[in-house]
Structure formats: C-alpha cells, structure tokens
Design an enzyme around this catalytic site. Sequence first.
Site, PDB file in Angstrom:
ATOM      1  N   THR A  36       8.215   4.572   3.100  1.00  0.00           N
ATOM      2  CA  THR A  36       7.319   3.820   3.966  1.00  0.00           C
ATOM      3  C   THR A  36       7.942   2.476   4.334  1.00  0.00           C
ATOM      4  O   THR A  36       8.939   2.058   3.744  1.00  0.00           O
ATOM      5  CB  THR A  36       5.961   3.624   3.274  1.00  0.00           C
ATOM      6  N   THR A  74       7.447  -0.901   4.081  1.00  0.00           N
ATOM      7  CA  THR A  74       7.753  -2.012   3.180  1.00  0.00           C
ATOM      8  C   THR A  74       8.852  -1.639   2.201  1.00  0.00           C
ATOM      9  O   THR A  74       9.744  -2.453   1.909  1.00  0.00           O
ATOM     10  CB  THR A  74       6.485  -2.430   2.404  1.00  0.00           C
ATOM     11  N   SER A  88       3.570   2.326   7.326  1.00  0.00           N
ATOM     12  CA  SER A  88       2.896   1.970   6.085  1.00  0.00           C
ATOM     13  C   SER A  88       1.915   3.077   5.715  1.00  0.00           C
ATOM     14  O   SER A  88       1.397   3.782   6.592  1.00  0.00           O
ATOM     15  CB  SER A  88       2.167   0.643   6.248  1.00  0.00           C
ATOM     16  N   GLY A  89       1.649   3.237   4.417  1.00  0.00           N
ATOM     17  CA  GLY A  89       0.796   4.329   3.951  1.00  0.00           C
ATOM     18  C   GLY A  89      -0.537   4.428   4.660  1.00  0.00           C
ATOM     19  O   GLY A  89      -0.896   5.493   5.183  1.00  0.00           O
ATOM     20  N   ASP A 146       2.278   8.256   4.659  1.00  0.00           N
ATOM     21  CA  ASP A 146       2.232   9.385   3.725  1.00  0.00           C
ATOM     22  C   ASP A 146       2.233  10.713   4.485  1.00  0.00           C
ATOM     23  O   ASP A 146       2.870  11.689   4.061  1.00  0.00           O
ATOM     24  CB  ASP A 146       0.982   9.287   2.847  1.00  0.00           C
TER      25      ASP A 146
END
Length: 630
Positions: free
Chosen positions: A135, A137, A160-161, A166
């Site tokens: 992801t 970050t 990002s998640g 995900d």
Amino acid sequence: MSARKSRVMPNGSSYGELNPNPFSKQLKGYVAYKKNIDGEKSALELEMEALKQKMEALQMEQKKLESVDHDSDDEYDRCDDDDEHGMTDDPFESKFQPDEMRCLALVAHNHMKPAIKQFVLDNKNILKKFMLTGTNTTMSMLREVFGDDPTVKYGPTCQSGPLGGDAELCALMCQDELGGLIFLQDPMDSHPHQADIECLVRQALVHDVLMAGNTTSAYALMTVLRLALKTGKKQYMSSFFKTEYSPSVAEYKRRQQAVLDAAIAKIEKDGKDETTEAARESVVDTTVRFTVADIEEVAPVEADTRMSTMFSNRSSVAALKDSQLQSISEVDARETFAEQVASMDAHKELAKRHRASQATPLSDEEQLNALYGLEEEIDTTVYDPEFWTPFGPHEMRCLALVAHNHMKPAMREFVENNKNVLRKFRLTGTNTTMSMLREVFGDDESILYGPTCQSGPLGGDAQIVALMCVQDLGGMIFLQDPMDAHPHQADIECLNRQANVHDVYVANNPESAYAMTKVLRRALKKGNKSRISSFFETKKSPSVAEYKKRQNAVLQAAILDAGMKEEDQVEALADLKEEEDVSDIEDYIKEMKEKRKKKKGLKKMYKSMKKGLGISKKKLDYEKSVKFSN
C-alpha cells in the site's frame, strides 16, 4: 574471644549427646544426602555426555547416508545464517532474480508502521531479492529505507487500505502476480475498511500464498525465504512460482458441481431437451488444462498471434525494447494500478527473454512451457528425518493444531509428513484434530499432549485463546477453510485476533504451515530460542503499547475532570502510573505532590496560628473577667 564450653552431665556424657539438636541432625542428613546426590549427578552427567557423543556420531552417519538433494540437515548446515541471538542479515547470492518470482507484498496498519519499518531494516538483504509491492504509505517507507539502491525492484504501488489498496492486492493474487504477504495487523484498533482486511486475508487463504500476520511470524518467514533463495529450492516457497489453491477449493467445486448436476437432472426429468443441452454447455468447466499432445497440435503461429495481441494492449510495452531492460523501480505517480501491473509484466517478459538469450538452449518441454505459459512442475516431496534437540517438550509452550472440516485431510497429510518435528512439542488442539493426532502417532510414548479442547463451534477456539492468555501457547497451525460459512465465525475471528495480540507464531494455510516446520526444525536443532521466541517467552503486539497509552490518556482525563480532591487525584494518578508504565503524567504527579506538600505546610501553619490565637483569646477573656470582678 573464648570458645563456648560444652556442658558436661554428671555421668560424664555431654548434653549434646543426651539431647541431640534436631536441626543439627537434619543438617548432617542433608549434607550426606547432598554428597550422595552430587555423586549421582556427576555419574549422570558422564552418562549424558556419552549419550550425546553417540547421538552426534549417529547424526554424522545419517548425514553421510542422506542424499545432498534431499531436504536433509545438510541444507540447514550449509546455510548457517544465524548467531546465538537470531538470524543475521548478511548479504548473500540468490539463485533467483526478482523478475523470476511473483511479488512480495508488505502491508501494515497505522500503529504497526514503526514495527514494519524496523522489520525492513532488519531484513534488507532478503527483501531486496524480491519485487516488492504494498500500500501507498508502506511503499513510501520502502523507498526511504532502500534509497537509491538500483538492485531493489518495486511492483505496483497500491492505494491506501481504506481507499482500496487491500482490494488491489487481492487483484494481484487473482492475476497470479503475488506470492507472499506480510500483513502486520493492528488487533487493538477498529478499522473503517474491516471488510477489505477480511477480504485480503481470505484471498491469501484461497490462493495459499505464504503469509505472516504478526511480527513473530514475519521474522520467522524470513528464515525460509533466505534458505530457499540461497539453495534454489523452489518447493520452500512454491507460491512465488506457481498457483496453489487451498485444498478446500476442490471441495467447494465438487459441491458446486453437485448443485449443477442436480439442476440438470431435474431439467432432464422434466423432459426439456433444448434447455438441458444449454444447461450442459453452461456448466462446462472453464479451467481447461492442455496435455503435451494437445499443445503440439496447436499452430505456433496462432500462439505468436495471441502473445502479440496480449502485449499490444499494454501501454508500456512500446517504450521497452528487447535490447534494453529498463528498471521500474521508480513508479510514475500518474500511472494507474493497471498500468503499473502491465509495466511490471512487460518488464518480467523482457527480462525472461534476455536471460533465455544468454542461457543454454531449452528442452522441447521447457520451450512448450515457456511458449504457452504453463507452470513448471516443482518437487514438493517432504523429507522429515529424525533429529536431536536440546529442548524438551516440557520446556516449551504448546503448539496448537486446528483445522476446519474440509481441511481435515490436508491437516492429516501435514502431520504425517512432519511427524519428527511435531513430536518435539506438547501438542494441543480441538477435539477432532487431537483424535487424529493420537491415531497418527499411535502408542508412541515420547509424544506429550496438552489439553484437548472442545470442537470449534462448542468453544474450542475460545479454549485455545485461554491457553494464550495463561501463557501456555507458543504457536498455532490453523488450517482455515475460506470457501465455507462457519457458525462460530466470531470465535474464529477472536482466535486470529488474539494470536496477533499475543504475537505467537501462526500459520493459517498449508503453504505457511510447511514453511513453519522448516523454521521449527532449524531452531530446535540449533538450540536457537530467539528464532521461535514465542514458545519460550511472553510477547505482545507492538500495537498493545500504543493502545495502553491511549487508554491511560482517557483515564488521566477522567481523573482530572472528576472533581476529585487534589490529594485523591495524586493517589489515583500514582496508582495509574504504577499499573501501566506511562511517563507522560510523571511531571503532573510531581507538581501535584509539591502542591500537596505546600498545602499541608499551610494547614499546619494555620492550625498553629489558630491555636496561638485561641490561647491569646482565653488569656484576654481571663484578664477581662478579673478586671470586671475588681
């Protein structure tokens, strides 16, 4: 100073002889007993030393008899990468290039970011052998840690998640682009994308990729990856080279086929021939596997056309030439996820052609596999020779084995293939699994069994959690079924979460379980506690400390806003400080104590002044009364 004289009785005997001191008698007996024990101990030590020498001699003979190609102790001895504190991260040569393998994904929740950064710093020389993805970050952190290292290869940078990262990682699995997942989850916080997290974990189980969900499991996984890269053993990390679905997928397909067959049978019974034929065509299995004979009948021109068509749809292929292998380490922020995947695939294909041009000619079978993208057969034979370990089962915490119904055959096969490793532990698990273990090991008296828990739906998972809480569980092999619904889903989630809270070594699918046995064998044989530390010491997730800080901040605010007296506030905060090791309230406690001390001094001064005033008032009243009487 004169010596104490012994009291002499009239008959000439001493007082001590007539009245022996009980303690003195016990002490003499203890000294004699200790000498006897010391003698027996020295004899036992000599006997143990002789047995140890015999064991070492037997091990040397066993090594000579075993083949070098086998998964024997020689493989572990040749890759001696660990010291007394754990595994080192020295540079090494890998048998595989990053573009020959599928990606390794690194993901961490917010409060686990420091932990994954430390993990990357501790394992830089292993991680740089893979094409890394993750992801947003985490990928930024990776580029910060590795800097301008040209040897590091990066795969797609996901969102990002909470924004879908995900799900993008799940897409990589479905496209056969992801071979391993290190996902440091935060079990002490709620997440807005909990559904995405569960989807990612479930797909990792479906595709049976190597997976680690906490720091203990992640560090242990590095042992297997380093060993595989150094020895060139693909079977140690086969998910990086081929697609292996969970054993429950086959059972799921059988159930689905049974439903379809029942529907067709019902249609045939009704006599609707045209509909029956359409139904038959609709249920044909779409996963067609070609034999070599079938492949030879296909025209190579048609295959070349398909290949060129596939690559013409990828926007980044035009910028890459066969003679120039460009790195995709720096990902353009403007590229979409699909473009990054296409660029990575194109880079892998060109690198593959480049290696093929410099390598020896391929055999006919290898050429067919390369042409049609068929996966290479990997030797998955498991070798489980006996070995000696300095640790006894009673010296370590339990190893739990749990499997859902459709994973029972896979668990049994796993136990039969790793009997010599598993017998070194105290084994516990749910009822059915424990019955299977007793059946497999039979009357072997060397096996130590821990508690037999209830079946999962009846509370067995909760009992295993209880073993973690009382610090008697060091590891867990939990073969979960991602293709079926479970009535005790809440218990399963509780067990997975508590395993991350207590940071125990966990394997949740067969691929990770077989990798786990290699780590356990190596650690036990070398007497290395740090490699499997959760079996010897109590650990907690790094997010637990952050959770305690947040809880203490809440309690501190509640104490200060409760309208308590200052001295009561000091006592409450002091109790909070003793209960949890928190430093942010020390200054406040010190200030409050000084204030309290000053206030006590003022109260004492006031009392003394009041007392003095009272005496003066009484004296004045007395003088007034005397004057009035006169």
